[in-house]
Design a protein around this motif. Structure first.
Motif, PDB file in Angstrom:
ATOM      1  N   VAL A  54      15.261-133.326  69.771  1.00  0.00           N
ATOM      2  CA  VAL A  54      16.019-132.119  70.085  1.00  0.00           C
ATOM      3  C   VAL A  54      15.159-131.215  70.965  1.00  0.00           C
ATOM      4  CG1 VAL A  54      17.081-130.019  69.147  1.00  0.00           C
ATOM      5  CG2 VAL A  54      17.372-132.209  67.956  1.00  0.00           C
ATOM      6  N   PRO A  55      15.669-130.811  72.126  1.00  0.00           N
ATOM      7  CA  PRO A  55      14.887-129.923  72.996  1.00  0.00           C
ATOM      8  C   PRO A  55      14.502-128.631  72.256  1.00  0.00           C
ATOM      9  CG  PRO A  55      16.755-130.810  74.187  1.00  0.00           C
ATOM     10  CD  PRO A  55      16.953-131.187  72.747  1.00  0.00           C
ATOM     11  N   GLU A  56      13.336-128.139  72.547  1.00  0.00           N
ATOM     12  CA  GLU A  56      12.794-126.947  71.884  1.00  0.00           C
ATOM     13  C   GLU A  56      13.798-125.790  71.857  1.00  0.00           C
ATOM     14  OE1 GLU A  56      10.147-124.662  69.805  1.00  0.00           O
ATOM     15  OE2 GLU A  56       9.693-126.707  70.443  1.00  0.00           O
ATOM     16  N   LYS A  57      14.497-125.572  72.961  1.00  0.00           N
ATOM     17  CA  LYS A  57      15.418-124.434  73.048  1.00  0.00           C
ATOM     18  C   LYS A  57      16.596-124.561  72.085  1.00  0.00           C
ATOM     19  CE  LYS A  57      17.881-126.443  77.004  1.00  0.00           C
ATOM     20  NZ  LYS A  57      18.216-126.240  78.409  1.00  0.00           N
ATOM     21  N   TRP A  58      16.826-125.756  71.518  1.00  0.00           N
ATOM     22  CA  TRP A  58      17.933-125.979  70.596  1.00  0.00           C
ATOM     23  C   TRP A  58      17.469-126.332  69.188  1.00  0.00           C
ATOM     24  CZ3 TRP A  58      20.335-129.425  74.851  1.00  0.00           C
ATOM     25  CH2 TRP A  58      20.957-128.629  75.816  1.00  0.00           C
ATOM     26  N   HIS A  59      16.221-126.073  68.849  1.00  0.00           N
ATOM     27  CA  HIS A  59      15.709-126.415  67.517  1.00  0.00           C
ATOM     28  C   HIS A  59      16.472-125.725  66.391  1.00  0.00           C
ATOM     29  CE1 HIS A  59      11.573-128.526  68.015  1.00  0.00           C
ATOM     30  NE2 HIS A  59      12.533-129.118  68.692  1.00  0.00           N
ATOM     31  N   THR A  60      17.050-124.554  66.660  1.00  0.00           N
ATOM     32  CA  THR A  60      17.814-123.862  65.610  1.00  0.00           C
ATOM     33  C   THR A  60      19.041-124.673  65.191  1.00  0.00           C
ATOM     34  OG1 THR A  60      19.042-122.591  67.264  1.00  0.00           O
ATOM     35  CG2 THR A  60      17.078-121.551  66.311  1.00  0.00           C
ATOM     36  N   TYR A  61      19.496-125.584  66.030  1.00  0.00           N
ATOM     37  CA  TYR A  61      20.655-126.412  65.701  1.00  0.00           C
ATOM     38  C   TYR A  61      20.341-127.443  64.621  1.00  0.00           C
ATOM     39  CZ  TYR A  61      23.423-124.318  69.349  1.00  0.00           C
ATOM     40  OH  TYR A  61      24.128-123.415  70.106  1.00  0.00           O
ATOM     41  N   ILE A  62      19.089-127.735  64.402  1.00  0.00           N
ATOM     42  CA  ILE A  62      18.722-128.681  63.345  1.00  0.00           C
ATOM     43  C   ILE A  62      19.166-128.115  61.997  1.00  0.00           C
ATOM     44  CG2 ILE A  62      16.806-129.814  62.147  1.00  0.00           C
ATOM     45  CD1 ILE A  62      15.326-129.814  64.920  1.00  0.00           C
ATOM     46  N   GLU A  63      18.784-126.897  61.701  1.00  0.00           N
ATOM     47  CA  GLU A  63      19.173-126.266  60.442  1.00  0.00           C
ATOM     48  C   GLU A  63      20.653-125.896  60.453  1.00  0.00           C
ATOM     49  OE1 GLU A  63      19.100-125.139  56.604  1.00  0.00           O
ATOM     50  OE2 GLU A  63      17.548-126.269  57.677  1.00  0.00           O
ATOM     51  N   LEU A  64      21.181-125.507  61.604  1.00  0.00           N
ATOM     52  CA  LEU A  64      22.597-125.161  61.703  1.00  0.00           C
ATOM     53  C   LEU A  64      23.477-126.352  61.324  1.00  0.00           C
ATOM     54  CD1 LEU A  64      24.667-122.960  62.469  1.00  0.00           C
ATOM     55  CD2 LEU A  64      24.620-123.893  64.790  1.00  0.00           C
ATOM     56  N   ASN A  65      23.099-127.562  61.765  1.00  0.00           N
ATOM     57  CA  ASN A  65      23.861-128.758  61.395  1.00  0.00           C
ATOM     58  C   ASN A  65      23.857-128.947  59.884  1.00  0.00           C
ATOM     59  OD1 ASN A  65      24.659-131.130  63.684  1.00  0.00           O
ATOM     60  ND2 ASN A  65      23.471-129.396  64.421  1.00  0.00           N
ATOM     61  N   ARG A  66      22.711-128.756  59.259  1.00  0.00           N
ATOM     62  CA  ARG A  66      22.620-128.898  57.803  1.00  0.00           C
ATOM     63  C   ARG A  66      23.524-127.877  57.114  1.00  0.00           C
ATOM     64  NH1 ARG A  66      19.851-131.328  54.170  1.00  0.00           N
ATOM     65  NH2 ARG A  66      18.207-132.081  55.508  1.00  0.00           N
TER      66      ARG A  66
END
Length: 92
Positions: A61-73
């Motif tokens: 996951v590109p750094e600028k979208w790392h918040t999407y990792i937790e958002l998906n959870r």
């Protein structure tokens, strides 16, 4: 490691990825899809099926979208499961 749906899905919500998922780990939010990380088997079948190229392996996951990792959870715990392809919100 699981697949992660990121920003390019927002406002598009193509469901081509859902149609190829062998474990039905996609969840449908109002504006985008999410993947439950504990249900995903990391097969990667969804990646080439995503028209806006919004799905990445967790570690890619590109750094600028790392918040999407937790958002998906988080969102996969509250949104309904989606198992069939639907009409997208936008056209390619």
């Amino acid at each position: 490691m699981a697949m992660v749906v990121t920003e390019p899905c927002f406002g598009c919500k193509y469901t081509d990825c859902v149609a190829v998922c062998p474990v039905d780990c996609f969840y449908e939010g109002a504006s985008m899809l999410f993947i439950h990380p504990d249900e995903c088997v990391d097969c990667g079948a969804c990646i080439p099926e995503c028209p806006p190229q919004a799905i990445f392996y967790h570690d890619d996951v590109p750094e600028k979208w790392h918040t999407y990792i937790e958002l998906n959870r988080e969102m996969s715990l509250t949104c309904p499961n989606i198992t069939e392809q639907k009409t997208p919100l936008c056209d390619e």
